[in-house]
Design a protein around this motif. Structure first.
Motif, short mmCIF file in Angstrom:
data_model
loop_
_atom_site.label_atom_id
_atom_site.label_comp_id
_atom_site.label_asym_id
_atom_site.label_seq_id
_atom_site.Cartn_x
_atom_site.Cartn_y
_atom_site.Cartn_z
N GLU A 84 -8.74 -8.76 4.37
CA GLU A 84 -7.40 -7.98 5.50
C GLU A 84 -8.57 -7.68 6.77
N TRP A 86 2.09 0.78 4.94
CA TRP A 86 1.88 -1.15 5.12
C TRP A 86 1.28 -2.05 3.98
N TYR A 87 1.29 -3.15 4.30
CA TYR A 87 0.57 -4.46 3.00
C TYR A 87 -0.23 -4.82 3.78
N HIS A 88 -1.60 -5.22 2.54
CA HIS A 88 -2.85 -6.09 2.77
C HIS A 88 -3.17 -7.11 1.94
N TYR A 132 -2.73 -7.83 7.61
CA TYR A 132 -1.80 -6.62 6.92
C TYR A 132 -0.59 -6.28 7.50
N SER A 189 -6.11 -0.32 14.13
CA SER A 189 -6.48 -1.88 13.40
C SER A 189 -8.37 -2.07 13.97
N GLY A 242 -4.74 0.61 9.50
CA GLY A 242 -4.99 -0.75 9.19
C GLY A 242 -6.51 -1.13 9.18
N HIS A 293 1.13 -1.35 0.01
CA HIS A 293 -0.20 0.47 -0.09
C HIS A 293 0.79 1.11 0.51
#
Ligand SMILES: [Cu+2]
Length: 711
Positions: free
Chosen positions: A137, A128-130, A142, A166, A263, A89
């Motif tokens: 997610e 970030w990554y998801h 994530y 989150s 997130g 992301h």
């Protein structure tokens, strides 16, 4: 060598403190390999055993630590029984590495399969990554992604922590979506009670309270519908609940960098640390000129880096309450483990106002409503006000803005109005006031701005009437402009009969004008005038607005946009359909952009909810009137009843996702595919943008890999 040590610990548990890194020199071919395994397992979350989707066994997944200039190799193994994917992301990657199944040739990672991502790191900052598959997610797939700059970091700190927020659902993502589709207020925990109504009746009078209720009822909404999932969530920081209280250590006097990442699937947070000023130094991975605030709001998927400098030998509470006040995430900054500070109560629940309706609801009957406190903005095309009686209005401070094309006011009677300070702005083209009788009105201090094409004011005597915006087609031949300030686009106006022979500019002093666009500071609200969502710092002080964000470095290729596209954010709350320009993703054609162009997008929010709009693969440069210093973002929050303008430097070939980052809005259709094509004249050849270094399209993987640090 330091770089090897760093590479070995580049995958660390989330929330682990990382002291300021030693400066590393990138070398040719330098790059790390990272192994991620997506699995399903039961995990202790908020003190209960939960079925979660995990990355390397945890929620969130491990913090990936890359370095600008590095060529990363990431092996992602799928141990689920369903397809998966990982999307990076905010990262500028070749389109086929972006991780959105079905886009740019990227295929879902099948059960049992390992997919190897391979791409250069061309930027620095907090990301970030998801998963971009299904609702994974929401269910745990994530994690944070931090990139160290190649050179010296302009942000110096003694400690460096990731703070990842989150929303953990009691229900699985797929279940939440099914329930929302069945009943859009399924997770709204604030039904209006008879008691609420009686409270409002006491404050507003019975008929006013009833009118408001009826208006909200017609939209199948409630004024407490701040977010569509506000129950059934536990809010986490780095995977820990408020009770578990994730704690970060500091020594008094140290500079502590907190990398906030939202997130969440659906939750906005208002973040503050009572007793500490926060200096925002980065937004969405891009450094900004430091700005000191007391509180800030995080749209879903945004990131903000702040510096705090606690001086006292005591604990501080990091408090992140949801915008709907459905709950909070909490952590602690402390000189030692176990110390805590008071946890503040939740602030009052925001109450949406008529301003948040955006007034974009053609067909609503407003007869009998009392507008005396009303501010209007947004799209008012097609409204029929023929039955409105304003004879009792004294709209002393009634601001109007937005697009009012096509309004028919022919039957309105304003004969009793004294609109002493009625400001109007926005697009008012096509308004037919021909049958309005203003003969009794006093416009002596009425400011107007926006597009007022086609209005005939030939009978007005607008002394001291300020106007700005597009006023094409107006006939002012009878007007007296002796004291009229004007600004904006007035194409098509006929001024042939104006006489400027008496004007004298010799005494004008420009000495106070800002010479650099960076000097312009605005604290313009991001919300509609009168919006109930407008945030205020809980303890007084400064609440961050987008206008506070000024890029640390000017954008290298800032110029006027080549064209403008209006995107209306639309929805049908009752059926839980979310769309763009009234068309949901499954019915929509892709949007085509051309490599090298600069495209202005004007988001207009016609719904009553905030939408965090996200573009993959390219930046959106938020138009805050700062020119090259406008900040670059990957998420832009668009509030109800407002518009937000961004410029996209189109510098990456491929198919890119462009969507609302609220998970269930995205799933319901607020999503577009953007296809970036090469210019027709340069098909098959390299970019004609004059900026080949920024071409990191799908078919440019190898070129991009070698272009930046080939030394
Ligand atoms: Cu949305």
């Amino acid at each position: 060598m330091a770089s090897l040590t760093w590479m070995r610990r580049c995958v660390s548990a989330p929330g682990v403190a990382v002291l300021a890194w030693a400066m590393l020199t990138p070398a040719t071919g330098w790059g790390g390999t990272y192994n991620l395994v997506i699995d399903q397992r039961s995990l202790d979350i908020a003190g209960q055993s939960q079925q979660a989707l995990t990355i390397n066994g945890s929620v969130p997944g491990p913090t990936l630590r890359f370095r600008e200039g590095e060529q990363v190799t990431i092996n992602v193994t799928n141990r689920l029984k369903e397809d998966t994917s990982l999307h990076w992301h905010g990262l500028l990657v070749p389109a086929n590495q972006d991780g959105v199944p079905g886009f740019s040739g990227f295929k879902p990672i099948k059960p049992g399969q390992t997919f190897t991502y391979h791409f250069p790191i061309r930027q620095a900052g907090t990301y970030w990554y998801h998963s971009h598959s299904g609702f994974q997610e929401q269910d745990g797939v994530y994690g944070p992604l931090i990139i160290e700059p190649a050179g010296k970091d302009p942000v110096q700190a003694d400690r460096d922590y990731v703070v990842m927020l989150s929303d953990w659902g009691q229900d699985k993502g797929a279940t939440i979506y099914r329930n929302l589709k069945r009943k859009s207020d399924y997770y709204n925990n604030r039904p209006v009670t008879v008691g609420d109504f009686l409270d409002q009746a006491r404050q507003q009078g019975f008929s006013r309270a009833l009118d408001n209720r009826l208006a909200w009822g017609q939209m199948r909404m409630m004024d407490s519908d701040i977010s569509d999932v506000s129950s059934g969530y536990t809010y986490l920081i780095n995977g820990k609940s408020a009770v578990e209280n994730w704690t970060a250590l500091f020594k008094p006097g140290e500079r502590v960098r907190l990398r906030f990442i939202n997130g969440s699937a659906m939750s906005y947070f208002d973040v503050r640390i009572p007793g500490l000023k926060m200096t925002v130094v980065q937004a969405d991975g891009n450094n900004v000129q430091p700005v000191s605030v007391d509180e800030f709001r995080m749209a879903v998927a945004e990131t903000y880096d702040v510096i705090v400098e606690p001086q006292d030998n005591r604990a501080y509470t990091l408090f992140a309450q949801t915008v709907s006040r459905s709950g909070y995430a909490r952590a602690t900054l402390a000189p030692q483990q176990g110390m805590t500070a008071a946890v503040p109560p939740l602030s009052p629940v925001p109450v949406l106002t008529m301003a948040d309706m955006g007034m974009a609801h053609g067909g609503m009957d407003h007869a009998g409503m009392d507008h005396s406190k009303m501010s209007m903005s947004g799209n008012m095309a097609g409204m029929d006000h023929s039955k409105m009686d304003h004879s009792q209005m004294a709209p002393a401070a009634m601001p109007m803005s937005g697009d009012m094309a096509g309004m028919d006011h022919s039957k309105m009677d304003h004969s009793q109005m004294a609109p002493a300070t009625m400001p109007m702005n926005g697009d008012m083209a096509g308004m037919d006031h021909s049958k309005m009788d203003h003969s009794q009105m006093d416009h002596s201090t009425m400011p107007m701005s926006g597009d007022m094409a086609g209005m005939d004011h030939s009978q007005m005597a607008p002394a001291a009437m300020p106007m700005n915006g597009d006023m094409a087609g107006m006939d002012h031949s009878q007007m007296d402009h002796s004291t009229l300030p004007m600004s904006g686009d007035m194409a098509g106006m006929d001024h042939s009969k104006m006489d400027h022979s008496q004007m004298d500019h010799s005494k004008m002093d420009h000495g106070q004008m800002p010479s650099s666009s960076a000097a312009v500071t605005t604290r313009r609200s991001d919300y509609a005038p009168g919006s109930g969502l407008e945030p205020k710092a809980a303890d007084g002080g400064i609440f961050l607005v987008y206008g506070d964000l000024t890029a640390l470095q000017p954008y290298k290729d800032y110029r006027k946009p080549d064209r403008e596209i209006e995107l209306r954010l639309t929805g049908n709350m009752e059926r839980y359909i979310w769309s763009i320009n009234g068309v949901k993703y499954s019915d929509a054609e892709p949007m085509h952009l051309t490599l090298g162009e600069r495209v202005r997008i004007r988001f207009v929010n016609d719904t009553m909810m905030m939408h965090p709009m996200h573009l993959h693969g390219m930046w959106m440069q938020l138009d805050q009137g700062k020119g090259a210093f406008n900040p670059l973002k990957h998420i832009v929050n668009v509030a109800p009843g407002t518009s937000m303008t961004v410029d996209i430097p189109v510098d990456a070939v491929g198919e890119w996702a462009f969507h609302c980052h609220l998970m269930y809005h995205m799933a319901a259709g607020m999503f577009r595919k953007i296809v970036v094509d090469r210019p027709a004249s340069a098909a098959g050849a390299s970019s004609s943008s004059g900026n080949p270094a920024s071409d990191h399209g799908a078919d440019a993987t190898m070129a991009a890999g070698g272009e930046q640090h080939a030394h």
